[in-house]
Every structure is written in C-alpha cells, then in structure tokens.
Design a protein around this motif. Structure first.
Motif, mmCIF file in Angstrom:
data_model
loop_
_atom_site.group_PDB
_atom_site.id
_atom_site.type_symbol
_atom_site.label_atom_id
_atom_site.label_comp_id
_atom_site.label_asym_id
_atom_site.label_seq_id
_atom_site.Cartn_x
_atom_site.Cartn_y
_atom_site.Cartn_z
ATOM 1 N N ALA A 121 72.428 24.821 -91.981
ATOM 2 C CA ALA A 121 72.653 23.759 -92.964
ATOM 3 C C ALA A 121 71.964 22.464 -92.536
ATOM 4 O O ALA A 121 71.388 21.738 -93.355
ATOM 5 N N ARG A 122 72.013 22.198 -91.235
ATOM 6 C CA ARG A 122 71.329 21.004 -90.713
ATOM 7 C C ARG A 122 69.829 21.072 -90.986
ATOM 8 O O ARG A 122 69.205 20.089 -91.386
ATOM 9 N N ARG A 123 69.265 22.249 -90.743
ATOM 10 C CA ARG A 123 67.819 22.421 -90.960
ATOM 11 C C ARG A 123 67.471 22.338 -92.447
ATOM 12 O O ARG A 123 66.465 21.729 -92.820
ATOM 13 N N PHE A 124 68.283 22.969 -93.278
ATOM 14 C CA PHE A 124 68.033 22.907 -94.725
ATOM 15 C C PHE A 124 68.117 21.460 -95.208
ATOM 16 O O PHE A 124 67.304 21.016 -96.015
ATOM 17 N N ALA A 125 69.106 20.731 -94.711
ATOM 18 C CA ALA A 125 69.296 19.338 -95.140
ATOM 19 C C ALA A 125 68.107 18.470 -94.738
ATOM 20 O O ALA A 125 67.823 17.455 -95.381
ATOM 21 N N ALA A 126 67.395 18.906 -93.700
ATOM 22 C CA ALA A 126 66.269 18.105 -93.205
ATOM 23 C C ALA A 126 64.958 18.462 -93.909
ATOM 24 O O ALA A 126 63.922 17.847 -93.647
ATOM 25 N N PHE A 151 80.507 19.665 -90.768
ATOM 26 C CA PHE A 151 79.878 20.068 -92.032
ATOM 27 C C PHE A 151 79.952 18.930 -93.063
ATOM 28 O O PHE A 151 79.038 18.748 -93.860
ATOM 29 N N ALA A 152 81.064 18.167 -93.018
ATOM 30 C CA ALA A 152 81.263 17.094 -93.998
ATOM 31 C C ALA A 152 80.169 16.030 -93.898
ATOM 32 O O ALA A 152 79.883 15.322 -94.865
ATOM 33 N N ALA A 153 79.544 15.938 -92.724
ATOM 34 C CA ALA A 153 78.518 14.917 -92.524
ATOM 35 C C ALA A 153 77.137 15.353 -93.020
ATOM 36 O O ALA A 153 76.185 14.580 -92.991
ATOM 37 N N ILE A 154 77.025 16.597 -93.472
ATOM 38 C CA ILE A 154 75.720 17.091 -93.925
ATOM 39 C C ILE A 154 75.549 16.783 -95.418
ATOM 40 O O ILE A 154 76.404 17.154 -96.226
ATOM 41 N N PRO A 155 74.471 16.101 -95.790
ATOM 42 C CA PRO A 155 74.264 15.796 -97.207
ATOM 43 C C PRO A 155 73.958 17.060 -98.016
ATOM 44 O O PRO A 155 73.499 18.057 -97.460
#
Lengths: 261, 309
Positions: A121-126, A151-155
């Motif tokens: 999710a971090r990579r997708f968000a970036a 997870f809540a911090a991921i846009p």
C-alpha cells in the motif's frame, strides 16, 4: 540475494503476542519489493532448527521491518531477541506483488498477513497515479486487527474490518465486507485487482473471487520453509504447473494458478 | 598453505568440500551467499530421465537435532538439465564454477543406465561425476530398492558402469545390518567411489491429530543427529575397501568434516547445515585447512584414515 548480519534497532510489542522487529539492513532494504520475504536465523535455535521466513512489513531508510506473532518454537525464540542484538538475515527472497494495479486495489489481510499489504500500500500510494485502495482486514477479535494506525496514515486507502466475535467492524469473516465491495464494483463495471495474505481458507476464498470475476488476483502463500531460496523443495504449493516452491516461484502467486486441496 | 586438492574416483576436486544432493538445488540457488571457491564440486539434486513431481505436502518436520524430509525427489528431467540447468549454472557461477556431481536415480536398471549414458554423451566439461542414488527412503522403487539387496545393487552399478566413462560414485543407505556386502557389490559393479550416507528412515507423529506429520507418512532424517551414525559407517566402509569415500551426514562445522576424513573419507559434503548457515561451506573448508596447518599435515589427503585406534 544477501546474507547479512543485521543489528536489531527496535522490537516493539503491540499486544496479543504480535511484535514489530526492525533491523538495520541498508542494501536489503533498498532492494526489497512488497511481497518478498526475509529468512531469519533465530539465535538459540542453532543446534537443530532451520531459519524462519517473514514477510516484510516495510523496507525504507536502510531498515527492514517484519511483523510477527510468537506462536511456534522459532517465533517464541525470536521473541527473546533484544535491541542491539545481531541477526543473520537473508533477503530479499521470492517473487512479490506486481508494482502497479489497474483499477481499484483490494487488499485482503488476515492476522499478521497484513504485513506485506502495508508495504504494498505504501508503494502504491507513492506511484505517480496511485490507485484507489481498500484494505479488508479480518481477525478472530479486535486484537488481531494489526497496524490499523499505520494503514490510516496512507492516502487513498480506506479500511474495512471484520472480526469473528464482532468486537470490531462487521461480525464474520473478512469476505463479508469484501463481497459487498465486489458486488458494487461489478455493478459499476469497474476494474480491480485483489491482493491477499493470510490464512489458507481466506486465500482460497479470495482466489476464487478473483477467478470468478475474471480480475487479477495476487495471493501470498505462507508456508513453513527450510532453505528459503529454492534449493530444497520443501515449501511447495500445488499449482497448474505442478508443485511450485513458495520461496522462489512464490510466495505471491496468480490466483488462477493455485490449486487448493 | 595446505594442499586442499583431492581426487574422488577420478574426479579432481580443488577442495575436499562439496554439497549434499538435495540441499543445494541445481547449484545456483545460493548465489550471493556461498563462496564457490571453497567448493571442490557442486552436487546437484537428483535427476532422472523425465521430470518428477515429488511428494504431497507437508514434506518436512523439524526435530531435535535435524530435519525429517520426504521431498520425494521432485526435480527436473535429463533433457532440461542438460539443455538449461547446466548452461545456467555455468553462466551464473562463471568460469570458475566447480565441476558438477550429478546425482541420478531411476525406476529401473535401464533408466539408470540411460541417464548415465546421456550425461556422458553430452561431453560437458562441467559434468565431473555421477552420483547414483540407490538409497532414497522417500520414493517407492525410487532407488531404495536397488540399495537394499547387494545382488540388485551390483546389477544396477554394473549397468551404469557400462554406460559411462565418468567417475561413478554410489550413494549408499545407512540402514543395513552391515555395509560390507554393499561395498563389495559397488566394487564388483565397477564403482569408482562411495558416498555415505543418505538420510536415515524416520517418522514423526502429530499426537494431537494422531496422524503422521509428513504426507508421505515416513521420511529421512538429516542433520546433526545423523553425524555419529555416518562416521561409523564411513569407518566401517574404509576398513573394507580401497574405494575413495565421499562422506556426508551432519557436517555443520570443520570438526565434523575432519572426523569423516580421519575415519577414512577423501571428501565431505555439507548438507542441512547450509539451510541455516550458507556460510557453513566456507567455514568447513577454512577449518579443515587450519586444522592441517595446526597439526602439520601438508596435504588434506594425509588426513584420510589417519585415525589412531
């Protein structure tokens, strides 16, 4: 692949037997992809035991983080490791998740199976054009829903939870909220991809849904391993190509390739 | 500097250390974690004429002192091995790639001979020797039957001997009342060397479920626990034959390998130790060299059978 001596930077207890283990591993962290794993030589098990594989929860800034639960002999021994200790760690190992997603990314995790999904999710968000993401996370009880704060911090990411006892989110399996979302996406004719990691019955359920919808499904299998590098053929999963090694052909497989007994 | 060169039945090895079949894949899986300069040869996973699927899961159980496995010889067939695996090994490991000891097995005497014939006909300089598996405990008719009757063993060794000019190593089972008749059968069949030992037949039970842990019900034990058993068999075999012995079974550190050499082995294989510590190969190699220097042996060959009983 590297076999490095890594210093333990943090070993954080988050309750219910779950812990984050953070180690310094600059080269490994830089090379790691979501869905890949590390193979850890657990101190005090030296005489007989083999290494233990762990999905990577995050890899950045020269640090690799795993999320685990002390359940067996290996993880209970790992539990004794202290900040400042050194661990022999091999990685990055295995084939992980794809780097892009067409349509909505539906992430489905159970227990510590959320670990590689966080990294993903971090990579997708970036990404330059991040996909819309929905995380479906299930567990027996509220204490098994992990890393929700992170997870809540991921846009671009919405979280839907389910617990067997109803202590958080919907009461029932994670497939309850998942099926609601799938129905809505199908009605809208919107493309999506499924990414899953967790217990086998959950993975089977997700793989079946990906195949039924004729949408890509990426399933991360959790298996006891010996070598972790494809040499011993102990950690196989039945697939359309015969017995495939989870450590090298996997741990992430295409849903349509998997055969569940 | 200790002279580390050995010769195992015609296979010239730059060091007395190889890998045990089944623990090192097809030679490239551990790239990055293993120093190939420490290896005198790389012994690959067993191959037969056609690819073989292996056993259902679970395939292994961890026990005190070792691993019980029933992989069931999942592996590539001969054509793919020669066409893809060996070139890949050469490309990945490079010009200094150690020679391969190709472990073979079959369902019939003819299949053993056929695989040996084709391996020989390939005339690939990287194929250094054949190791016949006549002792896998996990596949019915998959070798074990050939290794449990000296007359049958002699027949299959003779057939492979007739089919190959490559150095021929026969890997024997540990679970026999006496190793002597099997050693004799290998000699009479024309083997160039012996490999001792294969895994020891074993079983693990899940008492809560009252079921065997392994899908195959039984398996083979490897790891530290088997080491003294293997040392004794190497000792027995060395007393009975001039054939060089490649010893394996619980080599985790140099001391374990030196025991084998003193008991009569010419070379040793590191197996299950690599799973926990890929660096074990280099540690064993360096430890043997250091031992030779410390004890005044100019050559590692002088250690073979140098046991004061």
């Amino acid at each position: 692949m590297l076999d490095e001596t890594c210093k333990v930077l943090e070993h954080i207890d988050i309750g219910a037997g779950y812990r984050y283990l953070v180690v310094a591993a600059p080269q490994m962290a830089a090379a790691m992809e979501p869905g890949q794993f590390v193979h850890v030589r657990v101190p005090s098990l030296e005489a007989s035991a083999v290494r233990r594989p762990f999905s990577v929860f995050n890899a950045e800034d020269g640090k690799v983080t795993v999320l685990y639960k002390a359940v067996g002999r290996g993880t209970r021994a790992l539990n004794q490791v202290a900040v400042g200790d050194e661990l022999k760690i091999m990685g990055p190992l295995g084939h992980g998740f794809p780097k892009k997603c067409k349509g909505t990314a539906l992430l489905v995790g159970g227990g510590f199976g959320v670990a590689p999904l966080y990294f993903l999710a971090r990579r997708f968000a970036a990404l330059e054009t991040p996909p819309k993401m929905v995380l479906f996370v299930g567990g027996r009880t509220q204490a098994d829903l992990l890393a929700l704060d992170k997870f809540a911090a991921i846009p671009n990411l919405e979280v839907r939870t389910a617990t067997n006892d109803g202590s958080a989110g919907v009461q029932g399996l994670v497939t309850v909220p998942l099926d609601e979302a799938l129905t809505a996406l199908k009605e809208a004719g919107a493309p999506f991809e499924l990414f899953a990691c967790g217990p086998d019955p959950m993975l089977k359920a997700v793989a079946e849904r990906a195949c039924a919808a004729k949408m890509p499904g990426w399933i991360s299998m959790d298996r006891h391993m010996i070598c972790g590098v494809g040499a011993c053929y102990a950690c196989v999963q039945k697939t359309v190509r015969g017995y495939s090694r989870c450590c090298i052909e996997g741990p992430v497989f295409r849903a349509e390739d998997l055969i569940f007994d | 500097m200790t002279d580390m060169k050995v010769n195992v039945g015609g296979l010239a090895m730059a060091t007395p250390v190889t890998t045990a079949s089944g623990t090192f894949g097809y030679g490239t899986e551990y790239l990055g974690a293993v120093d190939y300069a420490k290896l005198g040869a790389v012994t690959v996973k067993g191959i037969r004429a056609e690819a073989w699927p292996g056993n259902p899961m679970p395939r292994h159980a961890i026990v005190p002192g070792g691993i019980v496995n029933a992989i069931g010889l999942q592996g590539t067939g001969l054509a793919r091995f020669l066409g893809t695996t060996v070139p890949w090994y050469k490309k990945q490991v490079g010009e200094k790639a150690p020679p391969l000891i190709v472990n073979i097995w079959g369902g019939s005497v003819e299949e053993y001979a056929d695989v040996a014939r084709q391996l020989t006909a390939a005339q690939n300089p990287l194929i250094g020797a054949i190791e016949m598996n006549v002792s896998c405990p996990n596949v019915k008719a998959g070798g074990h039957t050939f290794g449990q009757d000296p007359a049958v063993l002699k027949e299959v060794v003779s057939a492979v001997r007739a089919a190959t000019t490559l150095p021929l190593i026969v890997k024997l089972a540990p679970n026999v009342p006496s190793i002597m008749p099997y050693v004799r059968a290998c000699e009479e069949g024309g083997a160039d060397a012996l490999a001792l030992i294969n895994t020891i037949p074993a079983m693990v039970i899940d008492v809560e479920r009252r079921r065997p842990v392994l899908a195959n019900v039984t398996g083979g034990l490897s790891g530290r626990a088997v080491h003294p058993v293997a040392v004794k068999l190497v000792y027995d075999a060395h007393k009975a034959t001039q054939l060089p012995i490649l010893a394996m079974g619980g080599v985790y550190e140099a001391k374990d390998a030196i025991e084998f050499l003193l008991a009569g082995a010419t070379a040793v294989a590191v197996g299950s130790a690599t799973f926990t510590n890929p660096g074990a190969i280099a540690e064993v190699h360096d430890g043997i060299a250091a031992y030779c220097e410390r004890h005044g042996f100019a050559s590692v060959r002088d250690l073979t059978g140098a046991l004061d009983v």
